[in-house]
Write a protein that holds these residues in place. Structure first.
Motif, PDB file in Angstrom:
ATOM      1  N   ARG A 111       0.823  -1.210   0.000  1.00  0.00           N
ATOM      2  CA  ARG A 111       0.000   0.000   0.000  1.00  0.00           C
ATOM      3  C   ARG A 111       0.858   1.261   0.000  1.00  0.00           C
ATOM      4  O   ARG A 111       0.586   2.212  -0.743  1.00  0.00           O
ATOM      5  CB  ARG A 111      -0.922  -0.009   1.224  1.00  0.00           C
ATOM      6  CG  ARG A 111      -1.748   1.258   1.392  1.00  0.00           C
ATOM      7  CD  ARG A 111      -2.618   1.184   2.638  1.00  0.00           C
ATOM      8  NE  ARG A 111      -1.821   0.959   3.835  1.00  0.00           N
ATOM      9  CZ  ARG A 111      -1.169   1.909   4.489  1.00  0.00           C
ATOM     10  NH1 ARG A 111      -1.197   3.166   4.050  1.00  0.00           N
ATOM     11  NH2 ARG A 111      -0.479   1.624   5.570  1.00  0.00           N
ATOM     12  N   LEU A 112       1.911   1.270   0.808  1.00  0.00           N
ATOM     13  CA  LEU A 112       2.781   2.438   0.867  1.00  0.00           C
ATOM     14  C   LEU A 112       3.490   2.674  -0.459  1.00  0.00           C
ATOM     15  O   LEU A 112       3.665   3.823  -0.893  1.00  0.00           O
ATOM     16  CB  LEU A 112       3.811   2.266   1.987  1.00  0.00           C
ATOM     17  CG  LEU A 112       3.247   2.345   3.415  1.00  0.00           C
ATOM     18  CD1 LEU A 112       4.318   2.001   4.426  1.00  0.00           C
ATOM     19  CD2 LEU A 112       2.674   3.723   3.700  1.00  0.00           C
ATOM     20  N   GLN A 113       3.888   1.589  -1.121  1.00  0.00           N
ATOM     21  CA  GLN A 113       4.525   1.746  -2.436  1.00  0.00           C
ATOM     22  C   GLN A 113       3.550   2.370  -3.436  1.00  0.00           C
ATOM     23  O   GLN A 113       3.932   3.240  -4.215  1.00  0.00           O
ATOM     24  CB  GLN A 113       5.016   0.390  -2.942  1.00  0.00           C
ATOM     25  CG  GLN A 113       6.312  -0.085  -2.308  1.00  0.00           C
ATOM     26  CD  GLN A 113       6.858  -1.309  -3.018  1.00  0.00           C
ATOM     27  OE1 GLN A 113       6.108  -2.168  -3.471  1.00  0.00           O
ATOM     28  NE2 GLN A 113       8.174  -1.392  -3.106  1.00  0.00           N
ATOM     29  N   ARG A 114       2.311   1.917  -3.408  1.00  0.00           N
ATOM     30  CA  ARG A 114       1.312   2.471  -4.329  1.00  0.00           C
ATOM     31  C   ARG A 114       1.009   3.927  -4.007  1.00  0.00           C
ATOM     32  O   ARG A 114       0.779   4.736  -4.916  1.00  0.00           O
ATOM     33  CB  ARG A 114       0.038   1.631  -4.270  1.00  0.00           C
ATOM     34  CG  ARG A 114       0.207   0.234  -4.876  1.00  0.00           C
ATOM     35  CD  ARG A 114      -1.068  -0.568  -4.803  1.00  0.00           C
ATOM     36  NE  ARG A 114      -0.915  -1.868  -5.460  1.00  0.00           N
ATOM     37  CZ  ARG A 114      -1.854  -2.810  -5.466  1.00  0.00           C
ATOM     38  NH1 ARG A 114      -3.003  -2.590  -4.853  1.00  0.00           N
ATOM     39  NH2 ARG A 114      -1.645  -3.959  -6.074  1.00  0.00           N
ATOM     40  N   GLU A 115       0.998   4.277  -2.728  1.00  0.00           N
ATOM     41  CA  GLU A 115       0.766   5.671  -2.362  1.00  0.00           C
ATOM     42  C   GLU A 115       1.897   6.573  -2.853  1.00  0.00           C
ATOM     43  O   GLU A 115       1.653   7.698  -3.291  1.00  0.00           O
ATOM     44  CB  GLU A 115       0.604   5.786  -0.842  1.00  0.00           C
ATOM     45  CG  GLU A 115      -0.708   5.220  -0.326  1.00  0.00           C
ATOM     46  CD  GLU A 115      -0.821   5.319   1.184  1.00  0.00           C
ATOM     47  OE1 GLU A 115       0.170   5.736   1.828  1.00  0.00           O
ATOM     48  OE2 GLU A 115      -1.892   4.978   1.713  1.00  0.00           O
ATOM     49  N   ARG A 116       3.136   6.059  -2.788  1.00  0.00           N
ATOM     50  CA  ARG A 116       4.259   6.856  -3.307  1.00  0.00           C
ATOM     51  C   ARG A 116       4.133   7.035  -4.812  1.00  0.00           C
ATOM     52  O   ARG A 116       4.406   8.122  -5.349  1.00  0.00           O
ATOM     53  CB  ARG A 116       5.584   6.173  -2.960  1.00  0.00           C
ATOM     54  CG  ARG A 116       5.889   6.138  -1.464  1.00  0.00           C
ATOM     55  CD  ARG A 116       7.295   5.627  -1.214  1.00  0.00           C
ATOM     56  NE  ARG A 116       7.523   5.347   0.192  1.00  0.00           N
ATOM     57  CZ  ARG A 116       7.468   4.144   0.744  1.00  0.00           C
ATOM     58  NH1 ARG A 116       7.191   3.084  -0.025  1.00  0.00           N
ATOM     59  NH2 ARG A 116       7.685   3.975   2.036  1.00  0.00           N
ATOM     60  N   THR A 117       3.738   5.974  -5.509  1.00  0.00           N
ATOM     61  CA  THR A 117       3.545   6.079  -6.955  1.00  0.00           C
ATOM     62  C   THR A 117       2.441   7.075  -7.284  1.00  0.00           C
ATOM     63  O   THR A 117       2.576   7.897  -8.197  1.00  0.00           O
ATOM     64  CB  THR A 117       3.202   4.703  -7.546  1.00  0.00           C
ATOM     65  OG1 THR A 117       4.258   3.782  -7.251  1.00  0.00           O
ATOM     66  CG2 THR A 117       3.014   4.794  -9.058  1.00  0.00           C
ATOM     67  N   LEU A 118       1.337   7.021  -6.524  1.00  0.00           N
ATOM     68  CA  LEU A 118       0.236   7.943  -6.758  1.00  0.00           C
ATOM     69  C   LEU A 118       0.673   9.382  -6.514  1.00  0.00           C
ATOM     70  O   LEU A 118       0.269  10.296  -7.237  1.00  0.00           O
ATOM     71  CB  LEU A 118      -0.943   7.588  -5.840  1.00  0.00           C
ATOM     72  CG  LEU A 118      -2.177   8.488  -5.938  1.00  0.00           C
ATOM     73  CD1 LEU A 118      -2.738   8.500  -7.353  1.00  0.00           C
ATOM     74  CD2 LEU A 118      -3.242   8.040  -4.941  1.00  0.00           C
TER      75      LEU A 118
END
Length: 373
Positions: A111-118
């Motif tokens: 989830r944190l990786q996806r938030e950084r990408t977003l």
């Protein structure tokens, strides 16, 4: 927030997420509640078997380390409860807590990786939007201008609405419009139109030729980047010229909502007698453009807007009564008008917009002032 002559954060809708602190602490609260029930109720009810739910919930909102720590606390609580109630089936629950905690830690990491990408995507979206909605001067001589922009997709902060204002040898020329669609393709088309306007507004003596340049630019962009599906990508646009000699405005409307003109006694809806074709559809609808002229005296207030404002709905599905709202407004400076519009529009829609919103408010003062940035 209203844009002026220097870069400012774009106004965004305020989302109501409820009591945020309680939401963030909900895994801890859940842990305490389960442990209390397990301790105060008969062992047959086996509330302790719900302890793996706490780290699973934490994974949705906490980083990896706090999630693992909460899973460890749940594990220790289960061991402590087994000392009080020996027949709880401790080892099965312990195994469940360990398995769920490991899975929750991995889920939190993803989830944190996806938030950084977003976040990176949002930064790119903001940069792309700045190409279209660059800061504009607040005053050209005796013409005062303010702008407002709200994106319906507030998380992305990007849309297909556009506007521009330029002081040219022929007077102040304004552009506002809306590309059909959303996201980066719509922003690309809007950028092509705005860039064409920035060039054509200086070089073309006639607004009809400016409109043709915009149509050609939009058509070229669609040819280079075809839209998905069978629907054509087009744009509505409104061109306004305030000549240097004053006394009037010239309006060329390419399928856009009509501007509103407020003076000391009346409100006029500047409907076009003969609407011009939408941008990118001139070949289909005919290359026939029409310019309407009306009086524009010192003290008058002009509002240009996109259809996201006129088509904003309340809970009952009723459209925002823009003309009636404008009729009730005093002849205030453009900044105050757009501040009131921003406030009342969000109040009317309960903070929910179905489409992007852009607006320009233009006021003609009685004296000519120097241009301020």
């Amino acid at each position: 927030m209203i844009e002026s002559g220097r870069p400012r954060p774009r106004p965004r809708l305020r989302r109501r997420y409820g009591p945020g602190v309680l939401v963030r602490l909900s895994p801890v609260i859940l842990t305490v509640v389960i442990a209390a029930l397990a301790y105060t109720t008969p062992p047959e009810l086996a509330f302790s078997r719900l302890l793996p739910a706490a780290p699973a919930l934490a994974a949705a909102m906490w980083p990896v380390l706090p999630t693992v720590l909460l899973g460890t606390v749940c594990l220790l609580l289960m061991i402590g409860l087994s000392l009080v109630f020996p027949d709880l089936g401790t080892w099965w629950t312990v195994a469940g807590i360990i398995a769920v905690t490991v899975a929750a830690a991995y889920g939190s990491h993803v989830r944190l990786q996806r938030e950084r990408t977003l976040l990176q995507v949002r930064l790119v979206a903001d940069a792309a939007q700045q190409v279209v909605l660059s800061p504009m001067p607040r005053r050209f001589g005796n013409v005062e201008i303010e702008s407002l922009y709200l994106a319906a997709a507030a998380e992305a902060r990007i849309g297909g609405d556009f506007y521009e204002a330029i002081d040219t040898p022929y007077g102040v020329r304004l552009l506002i419009g809306d590309v059909r669609g959303k996201g980066l393709p719509a922003v690309g088309a809007a950028a092509a139109i705005v860039n064409a306007f920035r060039e054509a507004a200086y070089s073309e003596t006639d607004m009809i030729h400016v409109a043709r340049r915009l149509d050609a630019s939009c058509t070229r962009y669609n040819g280079a980047f075809p839209p998905d599906g069978t629907m054509e990508r087009f744009a509505t646009a409104l061109l306004v010229e305030i000549p240097n000699d004053g006394g009037r405005i010239d309006v060329l409307n390419c399928g856009h909502p009509p501007p509103l003109l407020l003076n000391r006694t009346t409100l006029r809806v500047l409907e076009s007698k003969t609407p011009s074709p939408l941008l990118s559809l001139a070949e289909l609808l005919g290359d026939h453009y029409n310019v309407d002229t009306c009086a524009f005296a010192p003290g008058d207030l002009l509002l240009l807007y996109t259809d996201g404002i006129a088509e904003a709905r309340d809970r009952n599905g009723e459209f925002f009564p823009l003309a009636a709202w404008m009729r009730r407004q005093p002849l205030t400076p453009p900044r105050e008008l757009l501040t009131a519009l921003h406030r009342d529009l969000l109040r009317y829609t309960n903070g929910r917009l179905d489409d992007d919103i852009a607006a320009l408010a233009v006021h003609l003062s009685g004296h000519r002032a120097t241009q301020s940035q």
